[in-house]
Enzyme design. Sequence first.
Site, PDB file in Angstrom:
ATOM      1  CG  HIS A 137     -72.475  -1.827  12.250  1.00  0.00           C
ATOM      2  ND1 HIS A 137     -71.811  -2.562  13.204  1.00  0.00           N
ATOM      3  CD2 HIS A 137     -71.547  -0.989  11.700  1.00  0.00           C
ATOM      4  CE1 HIS A 137     -70.537  -2.191  13.244  1.00  0.00           C
ATOM      5  NE2 HIS A 137     -70.352  -1.243  12.345  1.00  0.00           N
TER       6      HIS A 137
ATOM      7  CG  HIS B  14     -68.555   0.944  17.390  1.00  0.00           C
ATOM      8  ND1 HIS B  14     -68.552  -0.426  17.500  1.00  0.00           N
ATOM      9  CD2 HIS B  14     -68.288   1.203  16.074  1.00  0.00           C
ATOM     10  CE1 HIS B  14     -68.309  -0.973  16.318  1.00  0.00           C
ATOM     11  NE2 HIS B  14     -68.141   0.004  15.436  1.00  0.00           N
TER      12      HIS B  14
ATOM     13  CD  GLU C   8     -76.910  -1.005   9.736  1.00  0.00           C
ATOM     14  OE1 GLU C   8     -77.258  -2.057  10.299  1.00  0.00           O
ATOM     15  OE2 GLU C   8     -76.190  -0.133  10.283  1.00  0.00           O
TER      16      GLU C   8
END
Length: 401
Positions: free
Chosen positions: A291, A327, A302
Amino acid sequence: MRGVHVSGLGVLTQSGSSLKRFWDGLVDPSPVFAPPSGCPGVDVPVAEIRGTEWIAGAGVARPALCDRSALLAVAAARAALADAALDADLPDPDRVAVVVGSGAPGIATLDEQYERLYRQRANRLSPLTVPKSMGSSAASWISMTFGFRGPAFVVASACAAATHAIGVAAQLVESGAVDVAVCGGSEACLVEGSLRAWESLGVLAKDTCRPFAAGRTGLVLAEGAGMLVLESAAHARARGFTPRAQVAGFGASADAGHLTRPSASGMAAAMTGALRSAAVAPDEIDYVNAHGTGTPTNDPAETTALKTVFGADSVPVMSSTKGTTGHALGASGGIEAVVAVLAIEHGVVPPTANFDGPDPDCDLDCVPNTAREHRTRLVMSNSFAFGGLNASIVFGRPQAA
């Protein structure tokens, strides 16, 4: 999900709508982020799709009736159908699903109309405001444009939306409810209201996006779409088509915790679910498209989640392509699903761009700055969202006929 295949890919980002241009821009990145063209006074870097030629490529008779996010979805869907050789030889329309993910569908239309209402003091808004801003607009326009009459809906789970959409679409194909599914994500959020809102959160990068790097300051918002055509193995065989990849597994979870702070345990649960669904061991994953937003909180969380799932010293090669694409919120999982499939085909891991040095809290091999040749038989793609909504999906090489 061994019988669910990826037959077509369509993508539309700042780098264009060609799969080759998109892939070339990933493996040799030179991202150009700049302030948005239509928002005077907003001075944050974004990944904006410039020009209008792609609108004609969407093939919508009256594009003025569509919100920008819906147009992006239709354009990427058309490209994916052409890639799957289904644009001229359409399947049974009653057995085609459309599932689109989006974080803020219709926000461009709402921003435009609020501008008229509150700044220009207009007494009347466009009668198209409601149909253009409906959350379901993208799925409706794909359905209407191509005549698909199977299940059609939009998934709205913030930045996990497209990955959720692909996972749900794969389940529809796997169950036999449909033969084909057009799925992925679309987002057009580069308008003043949205940008001001994100700016107020303090999560936007000052100059560029640096996932997992010591100097990261935040994310770069992007617009775009990534769409896939999924197809049952039997349907592909019947028409003599060789798919590009297979959907091997899908997992999803909710943190049930904080609204904006990510949870490593929630992330890990989604990844573990995807591995279980794929019936593969952690050490069989060759590459993880993370991500990796470039924010101070996401990347360490993460990293912890990846270590939890794969083992502290056994995390596979991983990278975040958001340093190149930006993003795209609800569309990001669709764009990154395209990345995952192309990585399998090329045997190359695209790099994490703009990496300016390691962060001890993100001590993984994130393929900094330079692409790497690497065996990629199984690829995991991660999407984690505000509200603690997590989704992971595993792609593999196509199953033998």
